[in-house]
Design an enzyme around this catalytic site. Structure first.
Site, PDB file in Angstrom:
ATOM      1  N   GLY A   1       0.895  -1.213   0.140  1.00 20.63           N
ATOM      2  CA  GLY A   1       0.131  -0.112   0.096  1.00 20.63           C
ATOM      3  C   GLY A   1       0.881   1.275   0.072  1.00 20.63           C
ATOM      4  O   GLY A   1       1.749   1.413   0.771  1.00 20.63           O
TER       5      GLY A   1
ATOM      6  N   ILE B   1       0.159  -3.833  10.388  1.00 18.31           N
ATOM      7  CA  ILE B   1       1.522  -3.094   9.738  1.00 18.31           C
ATOM      8  C   ILE B   1       1.454  -1.572   9.613  1.00 18.31           C
ATOM      9  O   ILE B   1       2.264  -0.983  10.027  1.00 18.31           O
ATOM     10  CB  ILE B   1       1.813  -3.661   8.195  1.00 18.31           C
ATOM     11  CG1 ILE B   1       1.836  -5.349   8.186  1.00 18.31           C
ATOM     12  CG2 ILE B   1       3.130  -3.070   7.725  1.00 18.31           C
ATOM     13  CD1 ILE B   1       2.998  -5.834   8.921  1.00 18.31           C
ATOM     14  N   GLY B   2       0.109  -1.211   9.311  1.00 18.24           N
ATOM     15  CA  GLY B   2       0.011   0.319   9.304  1.00 18.24           C
ATOM     16  C   GLY B   2       0.473   0.917   8.050  1.00 18.24           C
ATOM     17  O   GLY B   2       0.915   2.090   8.201  1.00 18.24           O
ATOM     18  N   LEU B   3       0.666   0.283   6.811  1.00 20.16           N
ATOM     19  CA  LEU B   3       0.887   0.910   5.739  1.00 20.16           C
ATOM     20  C   LEU B   3       2.406   1.753   5.629  1.00 20.16           C
ATOM     21  O   LEU B   3       2.392   2.793   5.243  1.00 20.16           O
ATOM     22  CB  LEU B   3      -0.255   1.835   5.320  1.00 20.16           C
ATOM     23  CG  LEU B   3      -1.559   1.465   5.001  1.00 20.16           C
ATOM     24  CD1 LEU B   3      -2.333   2.689   4.724  1.00 20.16           C
ATOM     25  CD2 LEU B   3      -1.563   0.365   3.876  1.00 20.16           C
TER      26      LEU B   3
ATOM     27  N   ASN C   1      -1.124  -0.304  -5.447  1.00 16.76           N
ATOM     28  CA  ASN C   1      -2.047  -0.052  -4.431  1.00 16.76           C
ATOM     29  C   ASN C   1      -1.955   0.963  -3.671  1.00 16.76           C
ATOM     30  O   ASN C   1      -0.861   1.394  -2.754  1.00 16.76           O
ATOM     31  CB  ASN C   1      -1.697  -1.398  -3.385  1.00 16.76           C
ATOM     32  CG  ASN C   1      -3.010  -1.303  -2.278  1.00 16.76           C
ATOM     33  OD1 ASN C   1      -2.680  -0.771  -1.253  1.00 16.76           O
ATOM     34  ND2 ASN C   1      -3.838  -2.260  -2.409  1.00 16.76           N
TER      35      ASN C   1
ATOM     36  N   CYS D   1      -8.099  -0.860   4.534  1.00  9.03           N
ATOM     37  CA  CYS D   1      -7.129  -1.378   5.384  1.00  9.03           C
ATOM     38  C   CYS D   1      -7.571  -1.001   6.944  1.00  9.03           C
ATOM     39  O   CYS D   1      -7.919   0.130   7.285  1.00  9.03           O
ATOM     40  CB  CYS D   1      -5.743  -0.331   5.060  1.00  9.03           C
ATOM     41  SG  CYS D   1      -4.605  -0.991   6.512  1.00  9.03           S
TER      42      CYS D   1
ATOM     43  N   ASN E   1     -10.143  -7.427   1.474  1.00  5.03           N
ATOM     44  CA  ASN E   1      -8.996  -7.188   2.331  1.00  5.03           C
ATOM     45  C   ASN E   1      -9.413  -7.806   3.779  1.00  5.03           C
ATOM     46  O   ASN E   1     -10.037  -8.748   3.643  1.00  5.03           O
ATOM     47  CB  ASN E   1      -8.941  -5.685   2.514  1.00  5.03           C
ATOM     48  CG  ASN E   1      -7.788  -5.211   2.822  1.00  5.03           C
ATOM     49  OD1 ASN E   1      -6.766  -5.764   3.729  1.00  5.03           O
ATOM     50  ND2 ASN E   1      -7.142  -3.852   2.341  1.00  5.03           N
ATOM     51  N   THR E   2      -8.410  -7.737   4.732  1.00  3.84           N
ATOM     52  CA  THR E   2      -8.380  -8.570   5.852  1.00  3.84           C
ATOM     53  C   THR E   2      -9.674  -8.246   6.800  1.00  3.84           C
ATOM     54  O   THR E   2     -10.236  -7.079   6.631  1.00  3.84           O
ATOM     55  CB  THR E   2      -7.277  -8.291   6.953  1.00  3.84           C
ATOM     56  OG1 THR E   2      -6.871  -6.878   6.915  1.00  3.84           O
ATOM     57  CG2 THR E   2      -6.065  -8.750   6.025  1.00  3.84           C
TER      58      THR E   2
ATOM     59  N   GLY F   1      -7.518 -16.189   1.715  1.00  3.48           N
ATOM     60  CA  GLY F   1      -7.028 -17.384   2.216  1.00  3.48           C
ATOM     61  C   GLY F   1      -6.677 -18.494   1.003  1.00  3.48           C
ATOM     62  O   GLY F   1      -6.512 -19.502   1.278  1.00  3.48           O
TER      63      GLY F   1
HETATM   64  C1  LIG Z   1       1.385  -8.544   6.256  1.00 11.07           C
HETATM   65  C2  LIG Z   1       0.213  -8.158   5.376  1.00 11.07           C
HETATM   66  C3  LIG Z   1       0.360  -6.849   4.945  1.00 11.07           C
HETATM   67  C4  LIG Z   1      -0.933  -6.320   4.119  1.00 11.07           C
HETATM   68  N1  LIG Z   1      -0.705  -5.019   3.529  1.00 11.07           N
HETATM   69  C5  LIG Z   1      -1.605  -4.602   2.523  1.00 11.07           C
HETATM   70  C6  LIG Z   1      -1.675  -3.327   1.991  1.00 11.07           C
HETATM   71  O1  LIG Z   1      -0.832  -2.624   2.175  1.00 11.07           O
HETATM   72  N2  LIG Z   1      -2.820  -3.076   1.053  1.00 11.07           N
HETATM   73  C7  LIG Z   1      -3.899  -3.765   0.859  1.00 11.07           C
HETATM   74  O2  LIG Z   1      -4.752  -3.458   0.309  1.00 11.07           O
HETATM   75  N3  LIG Z   1      -3.736  -5.127   1.458  1.00 11.07           N
HETATM   76  C8  LIG Z   1      -2.952  -5.420   2.276  1.00 11.07           C
HETATM   77  N4  LIG Z   1      -2.987  -6.673   2.743  1.00 11.07           N
HETATM   78  C9  LIG Z   1      -4.157  -7.554   2.599  1.00 11.07           C
HETATM   79  C10 LIG Z   1      -3.982  -8.374   1.537  1.00 11.07           C
HETATM   80  O3  LIG Z   1      -3.594  -7.949   0.406  1.00 11.07           O
HETATM   81  C11 LIG Z   1      -5.266  -9.542   1.327  1.00 11.07           C
HETATM   82  O4  LIG Z   1      -6.364  -8.520   1.110  1.00 11.07           O
HETATM   83  C12 LIG Z   1      -5.501 -10.427   2.569  1.00 11.07           C
HETATM   84  O5  LIG Z   1      -4.339 -10.579   3.243  1.00 11.07           O
HETATM   85  C13 LIG Z   1      -6.298 -11.321   2.127  1.00 11.07           C
HETATM   86  O6  LIG Z   1      -5.615 -12.428   1.138  1.00 11.07           O
HETATM   87  P1  LIG Z   1      -4.707 -13.587   1.880  1.00 11.07           P
HETATM   88  O7  LIG Z   1      -5.592 -14.623   2.901  1.00 11.07           O
HETATM   89  O8  LIG Z   1      -4.611 -14.205   0.554  1.00 11.07           O
HETATM   90  O9  LIG Z   1      -3.597 -13.059   2.559  1.00 11.07           O
HETATM   91  C14 LIG Z   1      -1.773  -7.195   3.794  1.00 11.07           C
HETATM   92  C15 LIG Z   1      -1.976  -8.279   4.355  1.00 11.07           C
HETATM   93  C16 LIG Z   1      -1.059  -8.954   5.048  1.00 11.07           C
HETATM   94  C17 LIG Z   1      -1.060 -10.359   5.564  1.00 11.07           C
END
Ligand SMILES: Cc1cc2nc3c(=O)[nH]c(=O)nc-3n(C[C@H](O)[C@H](O)[C@H](O)COP(=O)(O)O)c2cc1C
Length: 307
Positions: A50, A75-77, A103, A133, A196-197, A248
């Site tokens: 990001g 992480i906090g971008l 991103n 985020c 996203n998460t 996932g």
């Molecule tokens: C360590 C970490 C950092 C992430 N940083 C960003 C980010 O900067 N920008 C963003 O849109 N998503 C970020 N994500 C989210 C991922 O891109 C993704 O949407 C999310 O982890 C779900 O997919 P996954 O289960 O395959 O990891 C981050 C995820 C993780 C684990």
């Protein structure tokens, strides 16, 4: 084995990906970090960490915490800022071969738009607008929870980055995800990525306090896959722009479920940490599946709904 001619390429918002497997933002740095661990040139695309207009140091304290079948992050971008990214990271990222997706994040409509304008003049292929985020205090996910708030960011970014395809990354934490998705499309999104998460937390029972300074963090990994898949399935019913599915995905079978649900492409994040070759194995696996079961295009994998 079937002798069908197989093509795994996909075009999203006018950009051709040689295959539908993309590294997810925040889990693949700027690409070079993974050199030697997998054949990066085979990937369909790479989403950068990001990026914000100004550099950010990210959050203090614990940033990563493993859970059963998942990972919490806060992480906090952390990033060097868009100008430094364009000068120092983008030239090497371009050389790697996959489609380059920046991103973009921010805290106000103005700084999102200013960042978008800088990216508009750069050599990136596409913007992934992060309004999802969960780990920043100002902006971020707050915009992705509400249709009008989401549109208030998508509109100025669309205008400032008129030359670049725009994919908007949605938050699974939105109370009415389909309303947010439709609002983003109406405001000019060419594609949507999700999820996203999920906002989540962990508590250290010995210190008797939350593990993360922000209390909550974002949950990713296998634990969220069935929910992400359900969200793609539901949006595919009504949303007319391409959907990029993530959450996932760790195997070929996982990726194929997302295509069957209606995703045009997938992203892989957390799985890459434990096994860097996950994405290249999925690319090979998709092609084998298509040959074996006689699919010549990815689109044919999508389940045709009769109801
Ligand atoms: C360590 C970490 C950092 C992430 N940083 C960003 C980010 O900067 N920008 C963003 O849109 N998503 C970020 N994500 C989210 C991922 O891109 C993704 O949407 C999310 O982890 C779900 O997919 P996954 O289960 O395959 O990891 C981050 C995820 C993780 C684990």
């Amino acid at each position: 084995m079937n002798d069908t001619a197989v093509t795994t390429d996909v075009t999203i918002a006018g950009i051709r990906f040689k295959n539908p497997v993309i590294a997810a933002s925040g889990t693949f740095g700027y690409g070079k970090e993974y050199k030697g661990l997998l054949d990066i040139s085979r990937l369909g695309g790479i989403c950068t960490k990001g990026l914000t207009l100004n550099p950010r140091q990210g959050n203090r304290g614990t940033r990563l915490w493993e859970t059963a079948a998942g990972l919490l992050n806060s992480i906090g971008l952390e990033n060097p800022g868009i100008k430094t990214f364009i000068e120092k990271e983008l030239p090497a990222l371009r050389q790697l071969g996959p489609v380059v997706i920046a991103n973009l994040s921010g805290s106000t409509a103005e700084d999102y738009a200013e960042g978008a304008a800088l990216l508009n003049d750069s050599s990136i292929d596409m913007i992934e607008l992060n309004i999802s985020c969960p780990n920043v205090k100002a902006g971020g996910m707050a915009f992705g929870l509400d249709p009008e708030a989401a549109a208030s960011i998508v509109r100025p970014v669309r205008k400032a980055a008129a030359n670049k395809p725009l994919m908007v990354k949605l938050s699974p934490n939105a109370p009415d995800l389909s309303a947010v998705a439709q609002a983003c499309v109406n405001a000019g999104a060419d594609a949507l990525s999700l999820v996203n998460t999920f906002k989540a937390m962990a508590i250290d029972i010995y210190k008797r306090k939350p593990v993360f300074d922000n209390k909550s963090a974002g949950l990713s990994g296998p634990a969220i896959k069935p929910i992400a898949l359900r969200m793609i399935w539901e949006l595919a019913e009504t949303i007319k722009v391409p959907l990029v599915g993530l959450g996932g995905i760790a195997s070929t079978e996982d990726a194929l479920e997302f295509f069957a649900a209606g995703a045009a492409a997938v992203q892989v994040g957390t799985a890459t940490f434990a096994h860097p070759e996950t994405m290249t194995e999925i690319i090979t696996g998709i092609e084998l599946y298509m040959r074996k079961f006689g699919f010549s295009t990815l689109d044919e994998i999508k389940i045709q709904r009769t109801l």
